[in-house]
Design a protein around this motif. Structure first.
Motif, PDB file in Angstrom:
ATOM      1  N   SER A 221      -0.676  -3.886 -10.848  1.00  0.00           N
ATOM      2  CA  SER A 221      -1.783  -4.812 -10.971  1.00  0.00           C
ATOM      3  C   SER A 221      -1.374  -6.153 -11.552  1.00  0.00           C
ATOM      4  O   SER A 221      -2.097  -7.123 -11.446  1.00  0.00           O
ATOM      5  CB  SER A 221      -2.877  -4.189 -11.852  1.00  0.00           C
ATOM      6  OG  SER A 221      -2.352  -3.889 -13.134  1.00  0.00           O
TER       7      SER A 221
ATOM      8  N   ILE B  54      -1.823 -12.515  -8.791  1.00  0.00           N
ATOM      9  CA  ILE B  54      -2.323 -11.577  -7.782  1.00  0.00           C
ATOM     10  C   ILE B  54      -2.263 -12.119  -6.367  1.00  0.00           C
ATOM     11  O   ILE B  54      -2.576 -11.407  -5.420  1.00  0.00           O
ATOM     12  CB  ILE B  54      -3.772 -11.151  -8.095  1.00  0.00           C
ATOM     13  CG1 ILE B  54      -4.723 -12.345  -8.050  1.00  0.00           C
ATOM     14  CG2 ILE B  54      -3.848 -10.425  -9.422  1.00  0.00           C
ATOM     15  CD1 ILE B  54      -6.183 -11.958  -8.159  1.00  0.00           C
TER      16      ILE B  54
ATOM     17  N   ASN C 287      -3.163  -8.850  -4.259  1.00  0.00           N
ATOM     18  CA  ASN C 287      -3.462  -7.644  -5.017  1.00  0.00           C
ATOM     19  C   ASN C 287      -4.891  -7.769  -5.541  1.00  0.00           C
ATOM     20  O   ASN C 287      -5.129  -8.288  -6.629  1.00  0.00           O
ATOM     21  CB  ASN C 287      -2.489  -7.490  -6.193  1.00  0.00           C
ATOM     22  CG  ASN C 287      -1.288  -6.655  -5.835  1.00  0.00           C
ATOM     23  OD1 ASN C 287      -0.996  -6.449  -4.666  1.00  0.00           O
ATOM     24  ND2 ASN C 287      -0.576  -6.186  -6.838  1.00  0.00           N
TER      25      ASN C 287
ATOM     26  N   SER D 155      -6.812  -5.473  -6.587  1.00  0.00           N
ATOM     27  CA  SER D 155      -6.911  -4.628  -7.778  1.00  0.00           C
ATOM     28  C   SER D 155      -5.704  -3.715  -7.781  1.00  0.00           C
ATOM     29  O   SER D 155      -4.856  -3.770  -6.875  1.00  0.00           O
ATOM     30  CB  SER D 155      -8.207  -3.810  -7.763  1.00  0.00           C
ATOM     31  OG  SER D 155      -8.162  -2.826  -6.745  1.00  0.00           O
ATOM     32  N   GLN D 156      -5.656  -2.857  -8.778  1.00  0.00           N
ATOM     33  CA  GLN D 156      -4.544  -1.925  -8.840  1.00  0.00           C
ATOM     34  C   GLN D 156      -4.521  -0.995  -7.638  1.00  0.00           C
ATOM     35  O   GLN D 156      -3.470  -0.516  -7.228  1.00  0.00           O
ATOM     36  CB  GLN D 156      -4.627  -1.105 -10.124  1.00  0.00           C
ATOM     37  CG  GLN D 156      -3.445  -0.152 -10.323  1.00  0.00           C
ATOM     38  CD  GLN D 156      -3.503   0.552 -11.648  1.00  0.00           C
ATOM     39  OE1 GLN D 156      -4.422   0.323 -12.430  1.00  0.00           O
ATOM     40  NE2 GLN D 156      -2.530   1.404 -11.927  1.00  0.00           N
ATOM     41  N   ASN D 157      -5.669  -0.762  -7.014  1.00  0.00           N
ATOM     42  CA  ASN D 157      -5.769   0.193  -5.916  1.00  0.00           C
ATOM     43  C   ASN D 157      -6.002  -0.443  -4.552  1.00  0.00           C
ATOM     44  O   ASN D 157      -6.108   0.279  -3.563  1.00  0.00           O
ATOM     45  CB  ASN D 157      -6.908   1.182  -6.199  1.00  0.00           C
ATOM     46  CG  ASN D 157      -6.649   2.023  -7.420  1.00  0.00           C
ATOM     47  OD1 ASN D 157      -5.533   2.467  -7.650  1.00  0.00           O
ATOM     48  ND2 ASN D 157      -7.677   2.221  -8.231  1.00  0.00           N
TER      49      ASN D 157
END
Length: 696
Positions: A41, A475, A524, A526-528
């Motif tokens: 993230s 990100i 990115n 989010s982390q997922n």
């Protein structure tokens, strides 16, 4: 010429080993393939965003490395343990330019998809449109990446080329030629990376990485049966002992591909069935790797194919020709670390590739025809990765390739007897390549590439490339690339008459020349959730095609398109992906000016959702295809109609029966729609496959 080639393969590695001995001792940061690091993230530097921004691994789930689920099968539990005792891989050649994305599908996702060929694997990667008909179907019905044909891309096995310099459908790269069970992962590159592997990469570079043995010896086997008389058996044995690792695979596949097709379909027999579409293949693979010491390793891999199938060609009402294909690919590579650290890595490889294609069958009622293409290639490659300074990495080397082609054609048709002949042709190609990467700052890098080629048929030519990447925020990263390219006509297009189609060769063909480019952003969210968005384009002059039954340079084709790839981990055990590609491949000259290039759909969308827990798996895949133009290059066939669009729905699953045994289920085309794949070649409708897989 062959003697000179062999002398060069021996002498050049020695010269290159001596030169970089004083390379700096700073570490080359290797790409970490552990899936637990693939989604992060926080992105503070370019090296940190490289992996999440370039991996597009689909629907693959894995528990945290420290956790072991007692309900999972033994083979899944012990994966991390094997990694701890496996033999160290020396100087792994994965230092790729970061200015274009690298898409990866690994063995776990390949198994979930139920892929039975490389074509099955590629069809769910961004940018690909594959028109094969059924499992193991003949290879010429169309494979395109970003609007470029299969022969305008470079295909590799462990970094060695397997394209064979012949181009008609019975000489194209056979996507059924490598056993799926032997594949560790498939990587897709483009942009500046093409400077490393070939000037002909208008499309991309597909690198097939095969499995190596690790840890305790293991035996894996599967047996599968299903619709259309399909049966498929695979077995793999691999492991390691001391400083030796080994892996051996065998696969046998058969399907008759006989099913009812609508009136007007290609190759429809008198009973209304698709005719002459059966396929039988046997493939063998083996690899042995030896770590000589802490700095040197050797690896030998061998792939053998025997294939027998019928041909379907949409230009004939009923095609009855057969195709035999026998292939052999052998590669020996030596990897070494130079100097006292890991800042200088050298890989030297030698390869042999043979493909024998034989087509034969009746012409009308009383005539017979046959044709064969026998290609033998010797290749050598020296590839040096050198971290000159902490901010400057150079990858450079030399490619050598000698190709011998024997073409033998015969027909009893009075109209074709004059074409009966045997051609023996040879081609020698040398290329110097270099890609230099400068990290201007932690957030900004530039890739500059050059590939200088010396070709015995078409002379010398230089193909430059450039790429850049900038991390705007932690990100978001933007990137862009441009690469020049040249693809030379195949020896068959130049000299060998095609008995199946009746196509004449043309020794006056000119190379296809032009360039490709891309611009994109990696996010990115989010982390997922990871997203990659790419605008791509190419301009190809003197593109090759068939006009009035003869190979010709048909003119200019400009391609522009958009590619999007999203990967989302919904919750523990759940994930989903979405790939979308829009391709506008417009013919700019000739009788088809203004039309979309034939067989290439404007839009292809692939999405899926997957769940995995305690050895149970369920994956739902959806494909949308906008339909492709029904066309071949001929002045009297300026077709402007498109095959209808279609939606395909597949469901795959695995049910654990014991810790070592699982039941696999593949339900394909759940909607049961018998849609037109391309040029009146139709899908079979709903099909199923059931199998058992075991690990010991």
């Amino acid at each position: 010429m062959k003697k000179d080639f062999l002398l060069l393969t021996v002498a050049l590695p020695s010269l290159l080993i001596a030169f970089p001995g004083f390379a700096a001792e700073s570490e080359i940061k290797q790409r970490n393939t552990d899936k637990s690091t693939e989604v992060i993230s926080d992105i503070r530097s370019l090296s940190e965003i490289e992996l999440p921004a370039t991996n597009a691994e689909l629907l693959t789930q894995q528990s945290a490395p420290s956790e072991v689920n007692p309900d999972q099968p033994e083979t899944e539990q012990t994966q991390s343990d094997d990694a701890e005792i496996s033999i160290e891989v020396i100087a792994e050649p994965d230092n790729l330019p970061q200015s274009t994305p690298t898409y990866v599908i690994d063995k776990e996702e390949i198994q979930k998809q139920g892929a039975t060929s490389l074509a099955d694997i590629l069809k769910r990667m961004p940018g690909f449109a594959i028109n094969d008909v059924g499992h193991g179907a003949d290879i010429h019905t169309g494979t395109y990446y970003r609007g470029a044909s299969i022969n305008q891309s470079v295909f590799l096995i462990n970094g060695r080329p397997i394209n064979n310099n012949v181009n008609t459908y019975h000489g194209g790269t056979d996507l059924n030629s490598i056993p799926v069970e032997a594949i560790e992962r498939v990587e897709l590159y483009s942009g500046t990376a093409s400077a490393l592997y070939g000037s002909s990469a208008f499309g991309g570079v597909v690198n097939i990485i095969t499995k190596e043995g690790y840890g305790k010896p293991k035996l894996s086997a599967s047996a599968e049966f299903g619709s259309l008389s399909l049966n498929n058996q695979q077995v793999t044995y691999g492991g390691s002992s001391d400083n030796v690792k080994y892996n051996f695979s065998f696969e046998r596949f058969f399907t008759d591909n006989r099913y009812r097709v609508p009136v007007g379909a290609a190759n429809r027999d008198g009973q209304g069935f698709l005719s002459n579409a059966d396929t039988a293949t046997s493939t063998y693979f083996g690899s042995i790797g030896v770590d000589l010491d802490k700095k040197n390793s050797l690896n030998l891999d061998v792939t053998k194919l025997s294939s027998r199938r019928g041909l379907i060609y949409f230009g004939f009402p009923l095609q009855r020709d057969r195709l035999d294909h026998d292939g052999l690919n052998v590669g020996l590579s030596w990897k070494t670390r130079l100097g006292n650290g890991e800042s200088s890595n050298l890989t030297t490889s030698i390869g042999y590739n043979q493909d024998y294609f034989s087509t034969y069958g009746p012409t009308g009622v009383s005539f017979y025809r046959r044709g064969s293409l026998d290609t033998q290639q010797l290749t050598a490659r020296v590839d040096h990765e050198w971290k000159i300074t902490s901010n400057n990495k150079l990858r450079w080397g030399l490619d050598l390739k000698n190709t011998d082609l024997t073409g033998d054609v015969f027909s009893t048709n009075p109209n074709s007897i004059a074409e009966n002949e045997k051609e023996d042709r040879s081609l020698f190609n040398t290329a110097l390549f270099a890609v230099n990467t400068w990290n201007i700052s932690d957030d900004f890098l530039i890739d500059l590439g050059l590939r200088q080629t010396f070709d015995s048929q078409f002379g010398n030519y230089l193909n430059p490339s450039v790429g850049l990447r900038y991390a705007v925020t932690p990100i978001i990263a933007v990137r862009g690339s441009w690469a020049g390219a040249q693809r030379n006509p195949g020896l068959d297009q130049l000299y060998v008459y095609d008995t199946v189609h009746g196509w004449d060769p043309n020794p006056n063909l000119r190379p296809e020349t032009g360039s490709t480019w891309s611009a994109g952003v990696d996010v990115n969210f989010s982390q997922n959730l990871i997203g990659q968005f790419t605008y791509f384009g190419s301009s190809i002059g003197d593109r090759l095609g068939v006009i009035a039954g003869k190979w010709e340079n048909i003119g200019l084709v400009d391609t522009n398109g958009l590619e999007a790839a999203l990967q989302l981990r919904i919750a523990p055990g759940w994930s989903t992906f979405l790939n979308y590609t829009y391709t506008d491949a417009q013919i700019k000259t000739g009788t088809d000016r203004g039309l979309q290039l034939g067989l290439i759909p404007y839009s292809v969308l692939q999405t899926g959702v997957g769940y995995e827990n305690a050895g149970w798996q369920a994956n739902l895949y959806v494909t949308y295809n906008s339909g492709a133009r029904r066309s071949i290059f001929a002045p009297d066939n300026k077709s402007t109609d498109f095959a209808p669009s279609f939606v395909n729905l597949d469901l795959t699953g695995r049910i654990p029966l014991t810790s070592n045994l699982g039941l696999t289920v593949y339900l394909e085309n759940l909607l049961g729609e018998q849609y037109e794949r391309v040029n009146r070649i139709y899908s079979p409708g709903f099909t199923f496959r059931l199998g058992l897989s075991a690990n010991f």
